[in-house]
Structures are given as C-alpha cells and as structure tokens.
Design a protein around this motif. Structure first.
Motif, PDB file in Angstrom:
ATOM      1  N   ASP A  14       0.836  -1.350  -0.118  1.00  0.00           N
ATOM      2  CA  ASP A  14       0.102   0.132  -0.148  1.00  0.00           C
ATOM      3  C   ASP A  14       0.832   1.287   0.021  1.00  0.00           C
ATOM      4  OD1 ASP A  14      -2.314   1.616   0.262  1.00  0.00           O
ATOM      5  OD2 ASP A  14      -3.374   0.091   1.156  1.00  0.00           O
ATOM      6  N   TYR A  15       0.317   2.500   0.372  1.00  0.00           N
ATOM      7  CA  TYR A  15       1.283   3.601   0.492  1.00  0.00           C
ATOM      8  C   TYR A  15       1.643   4.072   1.338  1.00  0.00           C
ATOM      9  CZ  TYR A  15      -1.003   2.905  -4.245  1.00  0.00           C
ATOM     10  OH  TYR A  15      -1.440   2.537  -5.389  1.00  0.00           O
ATOM     11  N   TYR A  16       1.487   3.430   2.528  1.00  0.00           N
ATOM     12  CA  TYR A  16       1.960   4.243   3.928  1.00  0.00           C
ATOM     13  C   TYR A  16       3.447   3.538   4.741  1.00  0.00           C
ATOM     14  CZ  TYR A  16      -2.726   6.161   3.653  1.00  0.00           C
ATOM     15  OH  TYR A  16      -3.671   6.870   3.220  1.00  0.00           O
ATOM     16  N   SER A  17       3.689   3.946   5.446  1.00  0.00           N
ATOM     17  CA  SER A  17       5.062   3.559   6.180  1.00  0.00           C
ATOM     18  C   SER A  17       5.044   2.089   6.579  1.00  0.00           C
ATOM     19  CB  SER A  17       5.645   4.584   7.425  1.00  0.00           C
ATOM     20  OG  SER A  17       5.776   5.674   7.029  1.00  0.00           O
ATOM     21  N   GLU A  18       3.936   1.786   7.429  1.00  0.00           N
ATOM     22  CA  GLU A  18       3.494   0.490   7.955  1.00  0.00           C
ATOM     23  C   GLU A  18       3.704  -0.562   6.520  1.00  0.00           C
ATOM     24  OE1 GLU A  18       0.232  -2.279   9.861  1.00  0.00           O
ATOM     25  OE2 GLU A  18       0.053  -0.226   9.660  1.00  0.00           O
ATOM     26  N   ASP A  19       3.102  -0.140   5.423  1.00  0.00           N
ATOM     27  CA  ASP A  19       3.146  -1.069   4.068  1.00  0.00           C
ATOM     28  C   ASP A  19       4.669  -1.192   3.576  1.00  0.00           C
ATOM     29  OD1 ASP A  19       0.103  -1.165   3.967  1.00  0.00           O
ATOM     30  OD2 ASP A  19       0.250   0.928   3.711  1.00  0.00           O
ATOM     31  N   GLY A  20       5.389   0.139   3.716  1.00  0.00           N
ATOM     32  CA  GLY A  20       6.596  -0.081   3.303  1.00  0.00           C
ATOM     33  C   GLY A  20       7.511  -0.844   4.094  1.00  0.00           C
ATOM     34  N   TYR A  21       7.488  -0.909   5.210  1.00  0.00           N
ATOM     35  CA  TYR A  21       7.941  -1.978   6.285  1.00  0.00           C
ATOM     36  C   TYR A  21       7.577  -3.495   5.996  1.00  0.00           C
ATOM     37  CZ  TYR A  21       9.409  -3.879  10.918  1.00  0.00           C
ATOM     38  OH  TYR A  21       9.958  -4.599  11.842  1.00  0.00           O
ATOM     39  N   ASN A  22       6.450  -3.584   5.893  1.00  0.00           N
ATOM     40  CA  ASN A  22       5.994  -5.144   5.562  1.00  0.00           C
ATOM     41  C   ASN A  22       6.295  -5.420   4.195  1.00  0.00           C
ATOM     42  OD1 ASN A  22       4.534  -5.067   8.040  1.00  0.00           O
ATOM     43  ND2 ASN A  22       2.487  -4.132   7.043  1.00  0.00           N
ATOM     44  N   ALA A  23       6.396  -4.544   3.328  1.00  0.00           N
ATOM     45  CA  ALA A  23       6.739  -4.814   1.879  1.00  0.00           C
ATOM     46  C   ALA A  23       8.283  -5.236   1.808  1.00  0.00           C
ATOM     47  CB  ALA A  23       6.343  -3.699   0.909  1.00  0.00           C
ATOM     48  N   MET A  24       9.057  -4.415   2.614  1.00  0.00           N
ATOM     49  CA  MET A  24      10.479  -4.834   2.609  1.00  0.00           C
ATOM     50  C   MET A  24      10.761  -6.077   3.265  1.00  0.00           C
ATOM     51  SD  MET A  24      13.605  -4.108   1.841  1.00  0.00           S
ATOM     52  CE  MET A  24      13.396  -2.688   0.972  1.00  0.00           C
ATOM     53  N   ASN A  25       9.948  -6.307   4.372  1.00  0.00           N
ATOM     54  CA  ASN A  25      10.468  -7.708   5.099  1.00  0.00           C
ATOM     55  C   ASN A  25       9.914  -8.822   4.050  1.00  0.00           C
ATOM     56  OD1 ASN A  25      11.064  -7.038   7.495  1.00  0.00           O
ATOM     57  ND2 ASN A  25       9.246  -6.450   8.308  1.00  0.00           N
ATOM     58  N   THR A  26       8.700  -8.848   3.221  1.00  0.00           N
ATOM     59  CA  THR A  26       8.415  -9.622   2.581  1.00  0.00           C
ATOM     60  C   THR A  26       9.596 -10.003   1.353  1.00  0.00           C
ATOM     61  OG1 THR A  26       6.047  -9.262   2.594  1.00  0.00           O
ATOM     62  CG2 THR A  26       6.891 -10.328   0.444  1.00  0.00           C
ATOM     63  N   LEU A  27      10.056  -8.789   0.814  1.00  0.00           N
ATOM     64  CA  LEU A  27      11.044  -8.793  -0.088  1.00  0.00           C
ATOM     65  C   LEU A  27      12.566  -9.454   0.427  1.00  0.00           C
ATOM     66  CD1 LEU A  27      11.860  -7.856  -2.896  1.00  0.00           C
ATOM     67  CD2 LEU A  27      12.917  -5.733  -1.879  1.00  0.00           C
ATOM     68  N   ILE A  28      12.549  -9.322   1.915  1.00  0.00           N
ATOM     69  CA  ILE A  28      14.058  -9.825   2.451  1.00  0.00           C
ATOM     70  C   ILE A  28      13.611 -11.099   2.876  1.00  0.00           C
ATOM     71  CG2 ILE A  28      15.219 -10.064   4.550  1.00  0.00           C
ATOM     72  CD1 ILE A  28      14.613  -6.850   4.958  1.00  0.00           C
ATOM     73  N   SER A  29      12.562 -11.733   2.884  1.00  0.00           N
ATOM     74  CA  SER A  29      12.218 -13.100   3.097  1.00  0.00           C
ATOM     75  C   SER A  29      12.265 -14.001   1.985  1.00  0.00           C
ATOM     76  CB  SER A  29      10.550 -13.200   3.772  1.00  0.00           C
ATOM     77  OG  SER A  29       9.739 -12.903   2.892  1.00  0.00           O
ATOM     78  N   ARG A  30      12.336 -13.411   0.697  1.00  0.00           N
ATOM     79  CA  ARG A  30      12.334 -14.094  -0.530  1.00  0.00           C
ATOM     80  C   ARG A  30      13.909 -14.435  -0.753  1.00  0.00           C
ATOM     81  NH1 ARG A  30       8.548 -10.246  -4.018  1.00  0.00           N
ATOM     82  NH2 ARG A  30       6.576 -10.793  -3.270  1.00  0.00           N
ATOM     83  N   ASN A  31      14.725 -13.718   0.096  1.00  0.00           N
ATOM     84  CA  ASN A  31      16.073 -14.177  -0.097  1.00  0.00           C
ATOM     85  C   ASN A  31      16.714 -13.455  -1.628  1.00  0.00           C
ATOM     86  OD1 ASN A  31      16.817 -15.272   2.119  1.00  0.00           O
ATOM     87  ND2 ASN A  31      15.780 -17.184   1.661  1.00  0.00           N
ATOM     88  N   ALA A  32      15.940 -12.641  -2.063  1.00  0.00           N
ATOM     89  CA  ALA A  32      16.366 -12.174  -3.281  1.00  0.00           C
ATOM     90  C   ALA A  32      17.488 -11.017  -3.045  1.00  0.00           C
ATOM     91  CB  ALA A  32      15.146 -11.276  -3.872  1.00  0.00           C
ATOM     92  N   SER A  33      18.194 -11.131  -4.225  1.00  0.00           N
ATOM     93  CA  SER A  33      19.581 -10.161  -4.058  1.00  0.00           C
ATOM     94  C   SER A  33      19.209  -8.825  -4.742  1.00  0.00           C
ATOM     95  CB  SER A  33      20.756 -10.824  -4.874  1.00  0.00           C
ATOM     96  OG  SER A  33      21.771 -10.101  -4.927  1.00  0.00           O
ATOM     97  N   PHE A  34      19.682  -8.008  -3.967  1.00  0.00           N
ATOM     98  CA  PHE A  34      19.405  -6.366  -4.574  1.00  0.00           C
ATOM     99  C   PHE A  34      20.216  -5.400  -3.683  1.00  0.00           C
ATOM    100  CE2 PHE A  34      16.311  -6.779  -1.165  1.00  0.00           C
ATOM    101  CZ  PHE A  34      16.052  -5.525  -0.509  1.00  0.00           C
ATOM    102  N   THR A  35      20.728  -4.508  -4.668  1.00  0.00           N
ATOM    103  CA  THR A  35      21.703  -3.296  -3.938  1.00  0.00           C
ATOM    104  C   THR A  35      20.999  -2.124  -3.887  1.00  0.00           C
ATOM    105  OG1 THR A  35      22.624  -2.915  -6.012  1.00  0.00           O
ATOM    106  CG2 THR A  35      23.719  -4.679  -4.837  1.00  0.00           C
TER     107      THR A  35
END
Length: 359
Positions: free
Chosen positions: A238-259
């Motif tokens: 979504d568009y709020y800080s909580e959503d950014g927090y959750n979205a980043m945790n989802t991204l990290i949980s995928r073990n995807a590599s990004f810089t």
C-alpha cells in the motif's frame, strides 16, 4: 423586528419597496441601481445589521462560490499537500472549499463505517456547490465499479466536475492524468549510473492505476537498460510507512539479491528503511533507495531521501484553475506537461562517488 432577529433578502425587498433582484444587485455590486433604490435598500440593511451569506448572494447569480473537493485520505501527504495548493488558489479566486474526506479503503486505518463516494456526490449537489474536484478514491482503480460510474455520470450532468485520473468512457467530466511513469525511469537510470544492476520496487497497491503505471515503467526501464525483470524484486502492499515496512520484510524473506530499491513514495521509503535497519542493513551503505514521490518530510529523514518531485503543487493549481474555468465556461482544459525532477540527497550514497563495484 429586532436587530437580533434574522432578516432575509425577500424581507429587505418588501420593506424597501424594491424587487429581490434589486436587493441582489446592491449586495453584489455587479449592476447599476438607481440612487433612490440603492439608498432605501442600504438603509434597511444598516437598520438590521444584515450580512448576506453565500447562499443569499447566490439566489440571483445561481452561484454559491463554493467548490467541493473529494479525496480519500487527507492524512496522506500526497492529498494534503495538493489540497493546500488547491485551497490557496481557490481563495485567491474568491471561492471557498467544502472538503469530503471519504476514507475510501478506510480499513487500512482501522475505520469501517465509511460512506460510499456516491453519498458525497449527492451531498455536494444538495449543498449547491458550483463545481466538484475529485482526487483519488475509486476513480484510481484500474477497473471502476459500474455503480460508481453511474453516480459520477449523474454528478457530471448537474455540475462541472474535474477528475484527476484516467478517463472513464461515457462520463462527461474533465479528466486530467498527470502520471506517466517518467519519474520511475529517471530514478532507475540514476541508480544504474551509480553502478546498481539489481534494483527492487517496493510499495503501491495492486490494481491501482498509479501503481500499474509505475510498475510498467519500472519493467520497461529495466529492459531498456538490458537488465532482466525479476518479479521476485517487486513487493507491493500500500502507500503508508507500515506498508513499506511489511513490503520490505516480504522482499527480504524471498532471499532475493538487490543493492537498491525504488519506493513508491516517501512514506513507504521510511517504513522500508526501518525494516532494513531491523535486519542490520543500512541506507545507503548497504542498500540505496530512491522515492518515486517526494513529500515535504523527506528532507528530514536520516539519511535525507533522494526523491522524485512530481510537482503536485503545479498539478493542484492546474486542476483548480481548470474547474473554475469550466464553471465560467472558459475554453478547453489547458495542455500541460510536468517533467518529474530528481532531487538528489543522501539515500543513494552518491556523495561517496559512483559505485562501480556492484556489477
């Protein structure tokens, strides 16, 4: 009648022995009135200390000099900053605003008892506003509900309506779509120039037009640079800080590599940065970030956010000018082009030099 009692234009006309239209001309000062009639009307006005309200002034002109503004969430900096610009220019032009904060999608705030947007459409008709400006809400969805479309069509049949969003077929509003995705392209190209090759995208809600435009721009920009499109590097929420927090945790949980990553706005960037910090990752030392939508607070983040200025202030002035011109019957909507501007601060680490070690 005592001075404390209310008097109407009709009563003023009767007591001064003139027509209601003559009283209106005296009040509005927009047409000549004979000195004798003007004197009689002014004496009655002074006698009762009469102050006309907007509706009284509009009895003859058919205008209340009031505009309706419908938006989904005034707490969102995107909407609040634009509303302030709209209000500023409206007041300069002699109009007041009636704000309808619909809380469309209000469940994200824990609010359930929200009204349908069509309720606000009818309310503004009942309030006799001169025109309506719609910013966001259901009109932002890629697929608009048919009942909403019919309600919007009925509103536009009675009042001038300007909508920020993509055109809806068979609805006689003025539609202004400012988002092109160019800001995303600019941000991604800048990260590429700094040496980043694995760039994620965080935030935004599926099936919302602005998200779809920016995601498509992200994919196309990667392809234009000869980089692969990895769907695992896209994490929507979504568009709020909580959503950014959750979205980043989802991204990290995928073990995807990004810089580096693009955040759909400053709010999301702030939440995503917190998620990285909780994982002992720092911005920009470990991960670079650019926000695709600059808000006023980005200058005070730690680190200061590199962001795309989408010029919402200019858009706000454009849409309110377009609505006022439509009310006055002046011309067609102006053509416009707001070029998104990259505001370079600290969150990409560019002050440390171009990063060539990330290939």
């Amino acid at each position: 009648m005592s001075e404390k009692e209310h008097i109407t234009i009709t009563q003023i006309a009767k007591e001064s022995n003139v027509s209601i239209s003559t009283v209106s001309r005296v009040l509005n000062g927009n047409a000549p009135v004979s000195p004798d009639k003007r004197k009689r009307v002014e004496e009655i006005i002074q006698k009762y200390n009469f102050t006309p309200n907007a509706l009284a002034r509009g009895l003859i002109s058919k205008q209340t000099k009031t505009l309706g503004v419908i938006l989904p969430d005034i707490s969102n900096p995107y909407f609040s900053s634009m509303f302030l610009e709209i209000e500023r220019y409206a007041l300069e032009s002699g109009y007041t605003l009636l704000l309808c904060n619909t809380l469309f999608g209000g469940s994200s705030h824990g609010i359930r008892n929200t009204k349908e947007e069509s309720y606000y459409f009818q309310m503004l008709i009942d309030k006799q506003v001169d025109g309506v400006l719609i910013i966001g809400g259901q009109v932002d969805l890629t697929t608009v509900d048919n009942s909403y479309k019919l309600a919007l069509k009925r509103l536009a049949e009675q009042l001038p309506v300007v909508v920020i969003g993509q055109e809806i077929e068979d609805v006689d509003c003025i539609f202004i779509q400012a988002e092109t995705g160019q800001g995303v392209v600019t941000a991604l190209n800048y990260l590429y120039m700094l040496g980043h090759r694995k760039i994620a995208f965080v935030g935004g809600q599926p099936n919302v037009t602005i998200t779809e435009i920016r995601i498509n721009a992200y994919r196309n920009a990667l392809k234009a640079l000869g980089l692969p499109v990895d769907e695992q590097l896209i994490s929507l929420s979504d568009y709020y800080s909580e959503d950014g927090y959750n979205a980043m945790n989802t991204l990290i949980s995928r073990n995807a590599s990004f810089t580096a990553f693009l955040a759909i706005n400053d709010n999301v960037a702030l939440g995503a940065e917190r998620a990285l910090y909780d994982q002992a990752l720092k911005v920009p030392d470990d991960i670079a970030v650019i926000s695709c939508d600059l808000f006023l607070t980005g200058e005070y983040h730690i680190p200061r956010l590199t962001s795309i200025n989408q010029h919402h202030d200019l858009l706000g002035r454009l849409v309110i000018t377009t609505l006022i011109n439509s009310i006055k019957g002046i011309g067609k909507p102006p053509k416009f082009s707001f070029t998104p501007e990259l505001v370079i601060r600290e969150s990409c680490g560019s002050h440390l030099g171009i990063r060539t070690n990330l290939l």
